[in-house]
Design an enzyme around this catalytic site. Structure first.
Site, PDB file in Angstrom:
ATOM      1  N   ASP A  89       0.863  -1.173   0.000  1.00  0.00           N
ATOM      2  CA  ASP A  89       0.000   0.000   0.000  1.00  0.00           C
ATOM      3  C   ASP A  89       0.903   1.229   0.000  1.00  0.00           C
ATOM      4  O   ASP A  89       2.000   1.207   0.561  1.00  0.00           O
ATOM      5  CB  ASP A  89      -0.899  -0.034   1.241  1.00  0.00           C
ATOM      6  CG  ASP A  89      -2.024   0.968   1.165  1.00  0.00           C
ATOM      7  OD1 ASP A  89      -2.070   1.733   0.188  1.00  0.00           O
ATOM      8  OD2 ASP A  89      -2.853   0.982   2.081  1.00  0.00           O
ATOM      9  N   ASP A 271      -8.528  -6.809   0.536  1.00  0.00           N
ATOM     10  CA  ASP A 271      -7.681  -6.942   1.723  1.00  0.00           C
ATOM     11  C   ASP A 271      -8.446  -6.375   2.903  1.00  0.00           C
ATOM     12  O   ASP A 271      -9.292  -5.488   2.735  1.00  0.00           O
ATOM     13  CB  ASP A 271      -6.362  -6.176   1.560  1.00  0.00           C
ATOM     14  CG  ASP A 271      -6.535  -4.683   1.835  1.00  0.00           C
ATOM     15  OD1 ASP A 271      -6.203  -4.239   2.955  1.00  0.00           O
ATOM     16  OD2 ASP A 271      -7.033  -3.961   0.944  1.00  0.00           O
ATOM     17  N   CYS A 309     -13.223 -28.323   8.815  1.00  0.00           N
ATOM     18  CA  CYS A 309     -12.202 -27.341   8.450  1.00  0.00           C
ATOM     19  C   CYS A 309     -10.830 -27.992   8.538  1.00  0.00           C
ATOM     20  O   CYS A 309     -10.532 -28.727   9.483  1.00  0.00           O
ATOM     21  CB  CYS A 309     -12.284 -26.128   9.375  1.00  0.00           C
ATOM     22  SG  CYS A 309     -10.988 -24.894   9.085  1.00  0.00           S
ATOM     23  N   CYS A 311      -7.881 -26.295   8.593  1.00  0.00           N
ATOM     24  CA  CYS A 311      -6.844 -25.365   9.037  1.00  0.00           C
ATOM     25  C   CYS A 311      -6.032 -26.001  10.166  1.00  0.00           C
ATOM     26  O   CYS A 311      -6.475 -26.980  10.784  1.00  0.00           O
ATOM     27  CB  CYS A 311      -7.463 -24.044   9.492  1.00  0.00           C
ATOM     28  SG  CYS A 311      -8.138 -24.077  11.180  1.00  0.00           S
ATOM     29  N   CYS A 314      -8.130 -26.307  13.531  1.00  0.00           N
ATOM     30  CA  CYS A 314      -9.233 -27.275  13.564  1.00  0.00           C
ATOM     31  C   CYS A 314      -8.744 -28.716  13.429  1.00  0.00           C
ATOM     32  O   CYS A 314      -9.394 -29.644  13.937  1.00  0.00           O
ATOM     33  CB  CYS A 314     -10.240 -26.953  12.468  1.00  0.00           C
ATOM     34  SG  CYS A 314     -11.171 -25.430  12.777  1.00  0.00           S
ATOM     35  N   HIS A 340      -6.950 -19.808  11.708  1.00  0.00           N
ATOM     36  CA  HIS A 340      -8.250 -20.304  11.280  1.00  0.00           C
ATOM     37  C   HIS A 340      -8.971 -19.267  10.412  1.00  0.00           C
ATOM     38  O   HIS A 340      -9.500 -19.592   9.342  1.00  0.00           O
ATOM     39  CB  HIS A 340      -9.137 -20.662  12.476  1.00  0.00           C
ATOM     40  CG  HIS A 340     -10.559 -20.933  12.075  1.00  0.00           C
ATOM     41  ND1 HIS A 340     -10.974 -22.154  11.592  1.00  0.00           N
ATOM     42  CD2 HIS A 340     -11.647 -20.114  12.026  1.00  0.00           C
ATOM     43  CE1 HIS A 340     -12.259 -22.079  11.267  1.00  0.00           C
ATOM     44  NE2 HIS A 340     -12.691 -20.858  11.529  1.00  0.00           N
TER      45      HIS A 340
END
Length: 380
Positions: A89, A271, A309, A311, A314, A340
């Protein structure tokens, strides 16, 4: 180079090829303001959770450790050990958020560092030079981000200045990319559309900057206080005036529902700090609504944050254990929640791309939003 692979209504399925790899769009960029995702998330974690693009901030890295330091260390990719695309940015939003510490002139902005108070000047050329030193994949043009409640006269003057600054950014980027000591001579430049909630100013500005032939176009100055309905109205008005053969980036947005509705309006890039910020406070996203893991009802809950999930949180830990970590102020609890949430966002973007490819995006969007609204999530 950007390829538009498929459209489903206004929703775009694209592919941006860069010097640091291919970006499949729509994409959510994981925000690492100071070259790190807050919540003790490493770049090795980002690979595991399916991150395509990491986003860092020009202003913050200029102030600390310094863009020249990062250049001496080989550029931001080498510095943070990340070989995939990075968008930086421009620093415009951060500079303009320092309302009491800055003075806007035609040449740029004079302001004081939020860290030590030292005087800093940043204009279009300086922003491009800093981003060239960082050697990011995509650099953002330096713009003014006016208040969403600014009056029409100020908004028009601000947008006109942003256009003049964009022309200077483009010229400086072209110069820098020809320098022999530039780390990334293939750095891309995205321009930013401004205009608050004034549709006519937005459209006229979009038409002006579209003629500059940039690598991509962002919609800035939204998600800064206006209602969601106003944001969608502006997107409906302005996105059709941005080049369809270039990626469109909605800056700083947002919630899963915001993203789903903006994709339906032709936006490619997103974003937002929400997934990491909420995760650090124990708030986690699921397909059945948000959960607040601080709630007492999870004290003995042996289930993962979300069944199915994949991730890291999880796959290995229960809600009860993560709640204990959060209550005990152990950093691992915060880290697992951030992982997560970022995985949830990155996976949702995969689902979005697949739905556009198969022509089922509207059905997917409706099902996803309904599930998150009507599920068993906590009322946060």
């Amino acid at each position: 180079m950007y390829e538009l692979l498929k459209k489903d209504g206004a929703a775009k399925r694209g592919r941006l090829t860069t010097v640091h790899g291919v970006i499949e769009t729509p994409v959510f960029m994981n925000v690492g303001t100071a070259a790190a995702i807050k919540g003790a998330v490493a770049t090795t974690d980002l690979r595991e959770i399916g991150t395509q693009v990491e986003l860092s901030n020009t202003y913050h890295l200029h102030v600390r450790p310094g863009d020249k330091v990062i250049k001496r260390l080989g550029g931001i990719h080498k510095f943070m050990s990340w070989d995939r695309p990075i968008l930086t940015d421009s620093g415009g939003f951060q500079v303009f958020s320092l309302a009491g510490l800055r003075k806007i002139k035609e040449e740029g902005v004079y302001f004081n560092s939020h860290i030590d108070g030292r005087k800093i000047f940043m204009g279009p050329e300086e922003s491009m030079q800093i981003q060239s030193n960082l050697a990011s994949t995509i650099a953002m043009a330096f713009d003014e981000c006016p208040s969403s409640v600014a009056d029409r006269e100020y908004m028009q003057r601000s947008v006109d200045r942003t256009t003049r600054w964009l022309i200077r950014c483009k010229a400086e980027m072209e110069r820098l990319n020809q320098n022999t000591d530039t780390i990334n001579p293939q750095q891309l430049l995205f321009g930013i559309n401004q205009g608050g909630v004034y549709e006519d100013i937005r459209i006229r500005h979009a038409e002006e900057i579209a003629r500059l032939g940039l690598d991509g176009y962002a919609i800035g100055g939204l998600a800064v206080g206006e209602s969601h309905e106003e944001m969608y109205r502006v997107l409906d008005a302005v996105v059709p005036y941005l080049p369809q053969e270039k990626p469109a980036y909605l800056m700083g947005v947002g919630t899963p529902e915001n993203i789903l509705k903006a994709v339906d309006r032709g936006v490619d890039f997103f974003d937002c700090v929400y997934p990491s910020r909420n995760g650090r406070h124990g708030h986690v996203y699921t397909n059945h609504g948000k959960l607040n893991l601080f709630n007492a009802k999870y004290e003995l809950d042996e289930h993962p944050i979300e069944e199915g999930c994949k991730c890291p949180a999880c796959r290995n830990y229960s809600r009860a254990y993560i709640r204990h970590l959060l209550k005990a102020k152990e950093m691992l609890g915060m880290r697992l929640c951030v992982l997560h949430n970022l995985y949830f966002y990155n996976t949702m973007m995969c689902e979005i791309r697949e739905a556009i490819e198969t022509g089922t995006y509207k059905e997917y969007k409706k099902k996803k939003i309904t599930g998150m609204r009507e599920g068993s999530g906590d009322d946060l």
